[in-house]
Design an enzyme around this catalytic site. Structure first.
Site, PDB file in Angstrom:
ATOM      1  NE  ARG A   1      -3.480 -30.124  18.737  1.00  0.00           N
ATOM      2  CZ  ARG A   1      -4.177 -30.094  19.852  1.00  0.00           C
ATOM      3  NH1 ARG A   1      -4.436 -28.951  20.433  1.00  0.00           N
ATOM      4  NH2 ARG A   1      -4.611 -31.206  20.400  1.00  0.00           N
TER       5      ARG A   1
ATOM      6  CB  SER B   1      -3.193 -40.061  21.620  1.00  0.00           C
ATOM      7  OG  SER B   1      -2.690 -38.827  22.051  1.00  0.00           O
TER       8      SER B   1
ATOM      9  CG  ASP C   1      -4.718 -38.473  24.189  1.00  0.00           C
ATOM     10  OD1 ASP C   1      -4.632 -39.504  24.882  1.00  0.00           O
ATOM     11  OD2 ASP C   1      -5.524 -38.360  23.251  1.00  0.00           O
TER      12      ASP C   1
HETATM   13  C1  BGC Z   1      -5.844 -44.525  22.285  1.00  0.00           C
HETATM   14  C2  BGC Z   1      -5.497 -43.877  23.593  1.00  0.00           C
HETATM   15  C3  BGC Z   1      -5.861 -42.408  23.537  1.00  0.00           C
HETATM   16  C4  BGC Z   1      -7.298 -42.246  23.135  1.00  0.00           C
HETATM   17  C5  BGC Z   1      -7.714 -40.782  23.029  1.00  0.00           C
HETATM   18  C6  BGC Z   1      -7.292 -44.251  21.922  1.00  0.00           C
HETATM   19  O1  BGC Z   1      -7.557 -44.751  20.647  1.00  0.00           O
HETATM   20  O2  BGC Z   1      -5.657 -45.925  22.366  1.00  0.00           O
HETATM   21  O3  BGC Z   1      -4.127 -44.028  23.864  1.00  0.00           O
HETATM   22  O4  BGC Z   1      -5.635 -41.847  24.787  1.00  0.00           O
HETATM   23  O5  BGC Z   1      -7.519 -42.845  21.889  1.00  0.00           O
HETATM   24  O6  BGC Z   1      -6.974 -40.112  22.079  1.00  0.00           O
END
Ligand code: BGC
Length: 628
Positions: free
Chosen positions: A115, A187, A241
């Site tokens: 996004r 994320s 995130d």
């Molecule tokens: C990632 C995290 C992320 C989470 C939610 C996981 O696969 O390793 O960094 O915060 O997903 O998106």
């Protein structure tokens, strides 16, 4: 003649035998028709009970998991690399206090879509004046290609989006050149080197781009943006995130201490004061990204379906907790269980449907629709089995079994997430939440100023992610498990607030906190108009770019129920001034004794408003850009 007579009798006999044989076959076939389904049904039920048993999450196991989570949090903080929780310092020491001003962008990358967002912040009075976003699906090939291909694709869409910036966002800029500042929400597990740099540790959620691991993700994005030769965009902050969600929640509510994602993947972060030496902090507290998807405990109920899924994943042996909880995996676990039932117990009659063999063909939103089916004949289940797996006709008992499998998988995920939440509470507010840890651990906890501070008050967890937001039964199971694990008094202290799209908006707000122009904002962000967008120009939250598409997780079926969880609490409107129609979600009392992390101010100017009720899901409205 006698020969003829013999032949005739012979023929009559043969015909009679044939008729008898046919009749017998018909009877056997009829019997088989009756007994076969019963037998296979019993076999399928046997497999169902076996799976249910293996996936069970009794209270004693959840308690152990919560305890283990708290212990691993300590271990991960104290010794780098010695725990299955990475406990990554984020270098985020400045959390928003509402005074942020200006136009900021965010790029939110972390799943099958990314996004781009822009957000015009108007300081304490104006808050979020206007926001827009665009969501773009990432082609599967780019998730497995090279980092340059992925980031070039993203940067191009970002630059296109910036180029479409409307007049109403234009600012009379007193800077040497028009610079857009951007927060990158990335994320995946990243070892941060500063608040605006960090190297990728590993991919998760189906991404596998070999040359990305070990690279600085901000450099990757900044270089890709520069290659576009478009407007000047500076990446000023890099956040996970969960951190964006925490910041987005804190923007409205001073009591937010934990950020959590229950979406495609899962993770949590929180504000820590017992900081290790590798997380040097000027302020004495910092947000820690737990990367809890990598958590592992022998108490986690692992089934054959989890083992298969893990072995065939792009990251075998990693992210074990996430693979039992995350929305990316729940439908796939159900598919694997159904496949076994179809193979070993002819669940759907006849041969195994070809599509049932296809990994990830059952996405979690479809699974949740089957789970939500309350019709007497489970017709939604029948339809989805037809549409997704091509099973044209199913018997009601088989559909019931499918429904039960969905229930088991969802309940396990929700209860495991609840145990993780309680583990965090034990770590950060031990005196309030820790009933079972050893004395030495308690002493450690007591040194935490966060714990002392929080002892008397509420602890608010800002939550984002489609699994939580759109899956009613999921929330019910999760809250029920939290209630089982905590005493009534403890449960009252915990408030879980849905921070819709907090991860994206939070990144724009954090970009404002880390803007190189912060402090000069009143001068440099002045609009062309007399003042910052006045009330009549405010855009209702929920306005989105016309091209925006909804993420797959907005499709979760959420049937209304009578439980408290669906009574979304609408917070009271701001008491001061009629200028804003934006409700305010701060908790009881206008002041917080919690020092402010963004400025030196120690008091919040949040006006009085209703405290969110205990076990309801409450929205942080200002962040609600998907509101329908
Ligand atoms: C990632 C995290 C992320 C989470 C939610 C996981 O696969 O390793 O960094 O915060 O997903 O998106």
């Amino acid at each position: 003649m006698p020969e003829m007579g013999q032949k005739m009798w012979m023929n009559v006999f043969m015909a009679g035998a044939a008729v008898a044989a046919v009749a017998t076959a018909v009877v056997v076939w009829q019997r088989m028709q009756k007994t076969q389904p019963a037998q296979t049904r019993n076999q399928a039920l046997g497999l169902l009970y076996e799976f249910q048993h293996a996936a069970a999450t009794p209270l004693h196991a959840l308690r152990q998991i919560a305890e283990h989570m708290a212990i691993e949090m300590h271990a991960g903080l104290m010794t780098e690399g010695k725990s299955n929780l990475l406990m990554l310092p984020t270098f985020v020491e400045n959390l928003p206090d509402g005074s942020e001003e200006g136009l900021f962008y965010a790029l939110d990358l972390g799943g099958t879509n990314f996004r781009v967002l822009r957000c015009l912040l108007g300081g304490k009075e104006g808050r979020v004046l206007k926001q827009e976003y665009e969501e773009v699906p990432i082609p599967k090939s780019l998730m497995l290609g090279t980092s340059e291909e992925l980031f070039d694709f993203i940067a191009k869409r970002l630059v296109d989006f910036v180029n479409r910036e409307g007049e109403e966002y234009r600012i009379k800029n007193k800077r040497p050149q028009q610079v857009r500042e951007l927060g990158l929400t990335f994320s995946f597990p990243v070892k941060q080197l500063s608040v605006k740099s960090g190297v990728l540790i590993q991919w998760t959620k189906g991404f596998k781009i070999a040359d990305g691991v070990g690279a600085d993700v901000v450099t990757l994005l900044q270089s890709a943006i520069n290659r576009q030769h478009g407007p000047k965009i500076d990446v000023v902050v890099l956040v996970n995130d969960t951190v964006g969600t925490l910041a987005g929640g804190r923007y409205w509510n001073d009591d937010v201490m934990v950020g959590m994602i229950l979406g495609t993947g899962t993770n949590a972060c929180y504000v820590e004061r017992d900081l290790p030496s590798h997380a040097p902090s000027k302020k004495g507290e910092m947000v820690i990204n737990m990367e809890w998807g990598g958590f592992w405990s022998s108490h986690l109920p692992r089934t054959y379906a989890d083992e298969q899924l893990d072995n065939e994943s792009v990251n075998p042996g990693q992210a074990g907790y996430e693979k039992m909880i995350g929305g990316m995996y729940l439908g796939e676990i159900v598919r694997r269980v159904l496949l076994r039932m179809a193979r070993e117990a002819s669940l759907f009659g006849g041969p195994v449907p070809a599509k049932l063999r296809e990994p990830f063909i059952l996405i979690t939103p479809e699974m949740s629709k089957m789970h939500a089916d309350e019709s007497g004949d489970l017709r939604v289940v029948a339809k989805i089995l037809r549409d997704v797996f091509g099973v044209q006709k199913t018997e009601l008992p088989a559909r019931r079994i499918v429904h039960d499998v969905c229930d088991i998988v969802t309940m396990r995920s929700a209860r495991l997430a609840a145990a993780g939440i309680v583990g965090i509470l034990k770590k950060i507010m031990p005196d309030a939440f820790d009933s079972g840890t050893s004395g030495s651990l308690k002493t450690l906890h007591r040194n935490s100023m966060v714990a002392k501070r929080g002892d008397s008050g509420k602890i608010v967890l800002a939550m984002d992610g489609g699994l939580y937001e759109h899956y009613t039964q999921y929330r019910i199971y999760m809250q029920a498990a939290v209630n089982e694990l905590l005493s009534e008094a403890q449960a009252k202290r915990l408030v879980i607030q849905l921070s819709k799209d907090g991860s994206g908006i939070g990144a724009t707000i954090l970009a404002a906190c880390h803007s190189q122009y912060r402090g000069q904002s009143h001068k440099s962000y002045e609009t062309n108009e007399p003042s910052y967008a006045p009330h009549e120009k405010m855009v209702r939250f929920g306005d989105a770019h016309p091209n925006a598409t909804k993420s797959q997780f907005t499709q979760y079926d959420t049937k209304p129920t009578n439980t408290q969880f669906t009574q979304y609490e609408k917070p009271s409107l701001r008491s001061s001034g009629a200028q804003s129609d934006r409700p305010n979600l701060c908790s009881s009392g206008a002041q917080s004794d919690r020092p402010n992390l963004c400025t030196s101010q120690s008091q919040s100017d949040m006006p009085n408003c209703q405290p969110p009720s205990q076990h309801s899901v409450s929205y942080i409205y200002g962040l609600n850009i998907f509101e329908q």
